[in-house]
Design an enzyme around this catalytic site. Structure first.
Site, PDB file in Angstrom:
ATOM      1  N   SER A   1       0.813  -1.218   0.000  1.00  0.00           N
ATOM      2  CA  SER A   1       0.000   0.000   0.000  1.00  0.00           C
ATOM      3  C   SER A   1       0.844   1.265   0.000  1.00  0.00           C
ATOM      4  O   SER A   1       0.508   2.244  -0.671  1.00  0.00           O
ATOM      5  CB  SER A   1      -0.930   0.000   1.221  1.00  0.00           C
ATOM      6  OG  SER A   1      -1.779  -1.120   1.200  1.00  0.00           O
TER       7      SER A   1
ATOM      8  N   HIS B   1       0.852   4.689   4.581  1.00  0.00           N
ATOM      9  CA  HIS B   1       0.077   5.307   3.508  1.00  0.00           C
ATOM     10  C   HIS B   1       0.465   6.764   3.301  1.00  0.00           C
ATOM     11  O   HIS B   1       0.701   7.212   2.171  1.00  0.00           O
ATOM     12  CB  HIS B   1      -1.419   5.207   3.822  1.00  0.00           C
ATOM     13  CG  HIS B   1      -1.972   3.833   3.649  1.00  0.00           C
ATOM     14  ND1 HIS B   1      -3.327   3.588   3.536  1.00  0.00           N
ATOM     15  CD2 HIS B   1      -1.365   2.615   3.554  1.00  0.00           C
ATOM     16  CE1 HIS B   1      -3.528   2.289   3.385  1.00  0.00           C
ATOM     17  NE2 HIS B   1      -2.348   1.689   3.405  1.00  0.00           N
TER      18      HIS B   1
END
Length: 255
Positions: free
Chosen positions: A127, A178
């Site tokens: 991610s 993230h």
């Protein structure tokens, strides 16, 4: 730019790095979660992101978590995101710079997790690297408008906002990874985009061969030959294998 129209075989030929990464995601998922092979269990154990391990000098853990995932849904979602948003950048940047962007953003994401995350913290997944791709697109939107049109810019902005909201709203998500992945992509963008060209869906297309007059004619077996040719059979076989993997993952989550 983000909607794939290539055949399976064309996609593999045009975007080998994205293809390899997606294949690696699914391969490791099969080896670890489906087959449960001890070697790959051990590989996951020593490769998962661990702040305590990094503090003890296990610096490879800044890289290895990028390729590991916590189950089929996690691997499938990240692979799907990579298939959607990776090809355009692989073409625009070139293979070497795309690898640099992907791994660089992933490492920055894991480094941010190490610096700002809890001392005892475990994480894994691509991610952070994928958010890094969004960071590059965001840089294009604001500073390299020659590389992305308004319609695709709106798609990126919408997905990026949704991604940030989901990151902050859901539990069990590496927020540091993230956010620092997004930042890392934006930081790397001005360097990597210096010689980039706008994406073109026709740049990787194979030129059509012009037929000679002697080749123009009616072949009564042309449909049969096309139907059973290796060129059409192999892509169908690969797509079928992917479908089987997806079904195995769904079944494993229901059991």
């Amino acid at each position: 730019m983000f909607f794939r129209t290539e055949s399976f075989q064309q996609f593999i030929r045009s975007y080998p790095i994205v293809t390899f990464l997606v294949g690696l995601h699914l391969f490791l998922w099969v080896m670890i979660d489906v087959l449960g092979l001890p070697f790959f269990w051990q590989l996951e154990r020593i490769g998962v992101g661990s702040n305590q391990g990094i503090a003890n000098g296990e610096y490879w853990r800044l890289v290895t978590p990028i390729f590991l995932h916590g189950g089929f849904t996690h691997a499938l979602f990240n692979s799907f995101s990579l298939v959607l948003f990776g090809p355009a950048l692989e073409q625009m940047l070139g293979r070497a710079k795309f690898i640099t962007a992907y791994l660089g953003a992933g490492v920055i994401a894991n480094l941010g997790t190490y610096v700002f995350g809890p001392d005892v913290y475990l994480h894994l997944g691509a991610s952070g690297a994928i958010f890094g791709l969004f960071g590059i697109y965001l840089y294009m939107i604001y500073f390299r408008k020659d590389l992305i049109d308004q319609a695709n810019a709106q798609v990126v902005l919408t997905i990026a906002v949704i991604g940030v909201i989901m990151t902050l709203a859901r539990s069990n998500i590496n927020i540091y990874g993230h956010m620092f992945g997004l930042l890392g992509g934006a930081v790397l963008a001005p360097i990597l985009l210096q010689s980039a060209r706008p994406y073109s869906p026709y740049r990787n297309a194979q030129p059509r061969r012009r037929l000679d007059d002697n080749e123009i004619g009616f072949d009564p077996n042309r449909w049969k030959n096309k139907k059973f040719s290796n060129k059409s059979f192999v892509p169908r076989l690969l797509w079928g294998a992917l479908v089987v993997l997806i079904l195995l993952g769904l079944v494993s989550r229901l059991l």
